[in-house]
Design a protein around this motif. Structure first.
Motif, PDB file in Angstrom:
ATOM      1  N   VAL A 212      45.597   4.717 -26.505  1.00 33.84           N
ATOM      2  CA  VAL A 212      44.994   3.597 -27.221  1.00 33.84           C
ATOM      3  C   VAL A 212      43.487   3.837 -27.215  1.00 33.84           C
ATOM      4  O   VAL A 212      42.922   4.246 -26.200  1.00 33.84           O
ATOM      5  CB  VAL A 212      45.316   2.257 -26.533  1.00 33.84           C
ATOM      6  N   MET A 213      42.827   3.602 -28.362  1.00 34.24           N
ATOM      7  CA  MET A 213      41.390   3.883 -28.432  1.00 34.24           C
ATOM      8  C   MET A 213      40.594   2.771 -27.742  1.00 34.24           C
ATOM      9  O   MET A 213      40.675   1.604 -28.127  1.00 34.24           O
ATOM     10  CB  MET A 213      40.943   4.018 -29.877  1.00 34.24           C
ATOM     11  N   LYS A 214      39.839   3.137 -26.742  1.00 32.29           N
ATOM     12  CA  LYS A 214      39.068   2.187 -25.946  1.00 32.29           C
ATOM     13  C   LYS A 214      37.573   2.320 -26.229  1.00 32.29           C
ATOM     14  O   LYS A 214      37.130   3.308 -26.818  1.00 32.29           O
ATOM     15  CB  LYS A 214      39.312   2.449 -24.450  1.00 32.29           C
ATOM     16  N   LYS A 215      36.838   1.323 -25.777  1.00 31.74           N
ATOM     17  CA  LYS A 215      35.384   1.480 -25.726  1.00 31.74           C
ATOM     18  C   LYS A 215      35.055   2.457 -24.613  1.00 31.74           C
ATOM     19  O   LYS A 215      35.623   2.390 -23.526  1.00 31.74           O
ATOM     20  CB  LYS A 215      34.694   0.146 -25.431  1.00 31.74           C
ATOM     21  N   ALA A 216      34.130   3.373 -24.883  1.00 34.47           N
ATOM     22  CA  ALA A 216      33.753   4.345 -23.855  1.00 34.47           C
ATOM     23  C   ALA A 216      33.111   3.650 -22.665  1.00 34.47           C
ATOM     24  O   ALA A 216      33.300   4.050 -21.513  1.00 34.47           O
ATOM     25  CB  ALA A 216      32.810   5.393 -24.449  1.00 34.47           C
ATOM     26  N   THR A 217      32.359   2.585 -22.947  1.00 32.41           N
ATOM     27  CA  THR A 217      31.724   1.788 -21.896  1.00 32.41           C
ATOM     28  C   THR A 217      32.266   0.366 -21.956  1.00 32.41           C
ATOM     29  O   THR A 217      32.185  -0.276 -23.007  1.00 32.41           O
ATOM     30  CB  THR A 217      30.193   1.740 -22.093  1.00 32.41           C
TER      31      THR A 217
END
Length: 506
Positions: free
Chosen positions: A483-488
Motif C-alpha cells: 500500500v502506498m504510504k507517506k514517506a514521513t
C-alpha cells in the motif's frame, strides 16, 4: 554433493529462462522494455518506488512495456486505453491473479479467498457474500452501531490529546482496525478490555503480515527456488497464520457457544450462518473460508483506508482553502452543537470531492493487484504470454497530463462541472480514474472503504482544527509498498472546535 547439484540445477534454470526470454521477445513480439542482465534481469536497476520507475520507463519505451525481474516477465500498462483492453475488453482473460508466495502461505488450508482466488464457483460465492450481503447498504447499516462505538472512542482519545502532536496515520490505522474488527466480530466480544486486548494483538499481527507481503522475495522472482524458501518468508508467514488461527478459533467458538443469544449483529454471524447452511447451495463455505475471509477483510481494509485519510489530511494542510471549505460544509450540515454522524455523509458534497482528488493523486494500491492472463493475449498490438504478471499503473494513469489538467495539483474542484466535470466514478467505468480497479476484480470492499474514509475525515475536521507543530515542514513524498504510504508520517496538533467538551464524551 547432492545438495550442490540441486543448487546448481536451481541456478541453471534462471539462466536457461533468460536465454529463452530473449528468444521469445524476438519471436513473439513482447512489448518493448529494458534488456536487463543474465539471470537477474533488471533487478539491479529498479527504483524501490516501482510506480514512478515504471512511469519513467513508459516515457522511453511507450505506454505498454515488458520487464524481466529475475526469471519472471512483467507487463506494465500505463495508459487508460490499454487499461481498458486489460480490465474491460478482455476482462475474462485477465481476471486471474498472481499471488506472492507470502500471500499463499498466510491463507487458511490453501484457500486464497477473494483477492487471490481464480475466477470460478468459489470466487463467485465469496464475492457475492461480500458485495451483496455484507457490504450492501443493508449489510453495512446492520453494523452501524458497532462502527459508531469505535468512532466515538477515537473522538474521546483525540480530545484527550488536544494541543499535543498526534501521528495522524497511526491513529487512523488504530481507528480503522478497531472499526473493521468490530464490524467483523465485535458483537462477540462485549468486554471493552478484552476487545482492546484482541485489537492490540491484531494490530501487531497485521503489521507483520503487510511487511512480509511487501518484502521482495527470491521465491517470487525465481519460482524455481521457491522450495528452498531462502529468505524464510514462507516460514515466518506460516507462523503468523498459526497465531491468527488460534485467535479466530477462539472468537468463533465464543460466538457458537452464545447460540445467538443477545449477541449483536456482525459479519461473523452472516458467515457462520452460511457455513452451517453449506454455502450457496452450489459451493460449500468451509470454516477455513470463514477464517480466511475475516483475515482478508482485516488485512486488506486497514492500511488502505487509514493511508487515504492520512493523505487527505496532508493535502488539506498543504491546501488550507480546501480544509476550510470542508469545515464550512460541516458547520452548515451538522453545526458545532452536535457530533457528525454517518447519516450526514450524503450531504457532504465537497468532502466527497476532496476524497476523489486524494484517491486520484494517491491511489492506495498504485499498481493494483497483479492480473494474469489465462491464455496468450494481445494488448496494444503486443503479445502478452499466458501466466505472465500484468501490472496496471493506476498512479501514472491518474496523473496523465493528456487526460488531467495540471495533474500534479491538488484540485478537488476538477470534479465539478465548472472545474472540468470529470465524474470521478469509483465504479471503474472511466479507465482514466480507477482507484479501486475495474472489471470483475474491482475492490470488493469499496463500499466500506468509501464510508469509513468519509466518516473519518468528517470526524477529524468537524471536531478539531489542525496545524503542524511549530517549525515542521509538510512532506508529501511517497513510499511504495503493498500500500502506498507517506514517506514521513503526518504529525499534526488538534484543537477542539465543538461548542462544549461534553460532546467529545457522549
Amino acid at each position: 554433493m547432492a545438495a550442490a547439484n540441486v543448487l546448481y540445477g536451481a541456478l541453471l534454470v534462471p539462466t536457461v529462462l533468460y536465454i529463452a526470454d530473449i528468444t521469445r521477445r524476438r519471436r513473439s513480439r513482447l512489448p518493448p522494455g529494458p534488456a536487463g542482465l543474465p539471470i537477474v534481469g533488471s533487478l539491479p536497476f529498479i527504483d524501490p518506488n516501482l510506480h514512478t520507475y515504471f512511469a519513467g520507463l513508459a516515457e522511453k519505451h511507450g505506454p505498454i512495456l515488458s520487464i524481466r525481474l529475475g526469471s519472471m516477465v512483467d507487463i506494465v500498462v500505463n495508459s487508460p486505453q490499454l487499461a481498458r483492453e486489460v480490465l474491460r475488453d478482455q476482462d475474462a482473460v485477465f481476471a486471474n491473479r498472481v499471488m506472492p508466495d507470502a500471500g499463499d502461505a498466510v491463507s487458511f488450508g490453501g484457500v486464497q479467498n477473494i483477492v487471490g482466488n481464480p475466477v470460478g464457483p468459489m470466487w463467485r460465492m465469496l464475492r457475492r457474500v461480500c458485495v451483496h450481503e455484507m457490504m450492501s447498504p443493508a449489510g453495512l447499516a446492520s453494523v452501524h452501531g458497532l462502527r459508531r462505538r469505535e468512532f466515538r472512542d477515537t473522538l474521546r482519545y483525540l480530545h484527550s490529546k488536544s494541543g499535543e502532536p498526534v501521528d495522524v496515520g497511526a491513529q487512523m490505522f488504530l481507528n480503522t482496525m478497531n472499526v473493521i474488527t468490530s464490524t467483523m466480530w465485535g458483537g462477540t466480544i462485549e468486554s471493552e478490555s478484552e476487545r482492546a486486548a484482541v485489537g492490540s494483538e491484531f494490530r501487531a499481527l497485521v503489521a507483520e503480515v503487510t511487511e512480509l507481503i511487501g518484502t521482495p522475495n527470491v521465491s517470487d522472482l525465481f519460482p524455481a527456488l521457491k522450495p528452498f524458501d531462502l529468505q524464510g518468508v514462507r516460514r515466518k508467514m506460516e507462523r503468523l497464520r498459526s497465531r491468527f488461527e488460534v485467535m479466530f478459533t477462539k472468537i468463533i467458538q465464543q460466538r457458537m457457544k452464545s447460540d445467538g443469544g443477545d449477541t449483536s449483529t456482525d459479519f461473523l454471524e452472516c458467515l457462520l450462518k452460511m457455513e452451517k447452511e453449506g454455502g450457496d447451495g452450489k459451493t460449500p463455505l468451509t470454516m477455513d473460508n470463514v477464517k480466511g475471509f475475516l483475515l482478508e477483510m482485516v488485512v486488506g481494509g486497514t492500511d488502505t483506508t487509514s493511508n487515504t485519510v492520512e493523505w487527505a489530511m496532508a493535502e488539506m494542510l498543504q491546501n488550507p482553502e480546501a480544509m476550510n471549505k470542508v469545515q464550512q460544509e460541516l458547520d452548515s450540515v451538522v453545526g458545532r452543537d452536535a457530533v457528525v454522524e454517518e447519516s450526514h455523509l450524503p450531504q457532504l458534497h465537497y468532502l466527497r470531492l476532496v476524497i476523489k482528488e486524494t484517491l486520484r493523486l494517491h491511489p492506495p494500491v498504485p499498481l493494483l493487484v497483479p492480473h494474469s492472463p489465462s491464455a496468450d493475449s494481445t494488448v496494444g498490438g503486443y503479445h502478452v504470454p499466458e501466466g505472465s504478471r500484468v501490472l496496471v499503473n493506476v498512479w501514472a494513469i491518474q496523473r496523465n497530463p493528456l487526460v488531467w489538467n495540471e495533474p500534479l495539483e491538488f484540485n478537488p474542484e476538477r470534479f465539478t462541472v465548472d472545474g472540468g466535470g470529470h465524474k470521478g466514478d469509483f465504479s471503474g467505468s472511466q479507465l482514466d480514474y480507477l482507484p479501486f480497479g475495474s472489471g470483475r476484480r474491482i475492490c470488493a470492499g469499496m463500499a466500506m472503504a468509501e464510508k469509513l474514509t468519509m466518516y473519518s475525515i468528517a470526524m477529524l475536521l468537524q471536531a478539531f482544527d489542525w496545524k503542524l507543530p511549530q517549525g515542521e515542514q509538510l512532506d508529501l513524498s511517497e513510499k511504495f509498498g503493498i500500500v502506498m504510504k507517506k514517506a514521513t508520517p503526518l504529525v499534526a496538533i488538534p484543537t477542539p472546535r465543538l461548542s462544549t467538551p461534553e460532546l467529545y464524551c457522549s
